[in-house]
Design a protein around this motif. Structure first.
Motif, PDB file in Angstrom:
ATOM      1  N   VAL A  19       0.853  -1.179   0.000  1.00  0.00           N
ATOM      2  CA  VAL A  19       0.000   0.000   0.000  1.00  0.00           C
ATOM      3  C   VAL A  19       0.892   1.233   0.000  1.00  0.00           C
ATOM      4  N   LEU A  51      -1.826  -1.293  -3.918  1.00  0.00           N
ATOM      5  CA  LEU A  51      -2.828  -0.238  -3.865  1.00  0.00           C
ATOM      6  C   LEU A  51      -2.091   1.087  -3.841  1.00  0.00           C
ATOM      7  N   ASP A  53      -2.893   4.948  -3.405  1.00  0.00           N
ATOM      8  CA  ASP A  53      -3.901   5.927  -3.004  1.00  0.00           C
ATOM      9  C   ASP A  53      -3.505   7.291  -3.563  1.00  0.00           C
ATOM     10  N   PRO A 111      -9.591   3.708  -0.845  1.00  0.00           N
ATOM     11  CA  PRO A 111      -8.631   2.644  -0.518  1.00  0.00           C
ATOM     12  C   PRO A 111      -9.287   1.369   0.018  1.00  0.00           C
ATOM     13  N   LEU A 115      -8.577  -2.244  -1.567  1.00  0.00           N
ATOM     14  CA  LEU A 115      -8.053  -3.389  -0.816  1.00  0.00           C
ATOM     15  C   LEU A 115      -8.989  -4.585  -0.919  1.00  0.00           C
TER      16      LEU A 115
END
Length: 136
Positions: A19, A51, A53, A111, A115
């Protein structure tokens, strides 16, 4: 050959998902360092998902869009699925107005949805708090 320098962008690991986020516009040098660092981590840690963001980005240009597309392509070649999450409406409108398509880039509203799409789930905590000491 250039020396590898961290991009200064935090990259966290949640199981087999990495992330990270873009906090401001990337210049050429920071984009290259970020791409190198993230792809190195994908390979070294066997990440199957990433991920990114972008909810803090207020504007996006063709360079950042191209960086996201290239990062997605490289990550897929390394076996990781990338989801870009948190695009603000003005950013989306700007991309459309400029005719920029994020080809091959998966997106999620936020987010948490990103996820979830990567198969990562937050553990459900029992009602009433922690299980420790609950049954004696």
């Amino acid at each position: 050959m250039s020396e590898h320098r961290p991009a200064g962008v935090p990259i966290l690991r949640l199981g087999d998902v990495l992330v990270t986020g873009l906090l401001n516009e990337l210049d050429d040098r920071a984009a290259i360092a970020f791409t190198e660092e993230l792809t190195t981590r994908i390979s070294a840690e066997g990440a199957r998902g990433v991920l990114i963001d972008i909810s803090r980005l207020e504007i996006i240009d063709s360079f950042v869009a191209r960086t996201l597309m290239e990062l997605t392509t490289v990550s897929r070649l390394l076996g990781a699925r990338v989801i870009v999450a948190g695009m603000r409406p003005p950013v989306a409108i700007t991309l459309v107005e400029l005719g920029i398509e994020l080809v091959g880039v998966e997106t999620a509203l936020n987010p948490e949805q990103g996820l979830a799409a990567l198969g990562w789930r937050q553990a459900q905590e029992p009602v009433g708090g922690s299980r420790r000491g609950a049954a004696r």
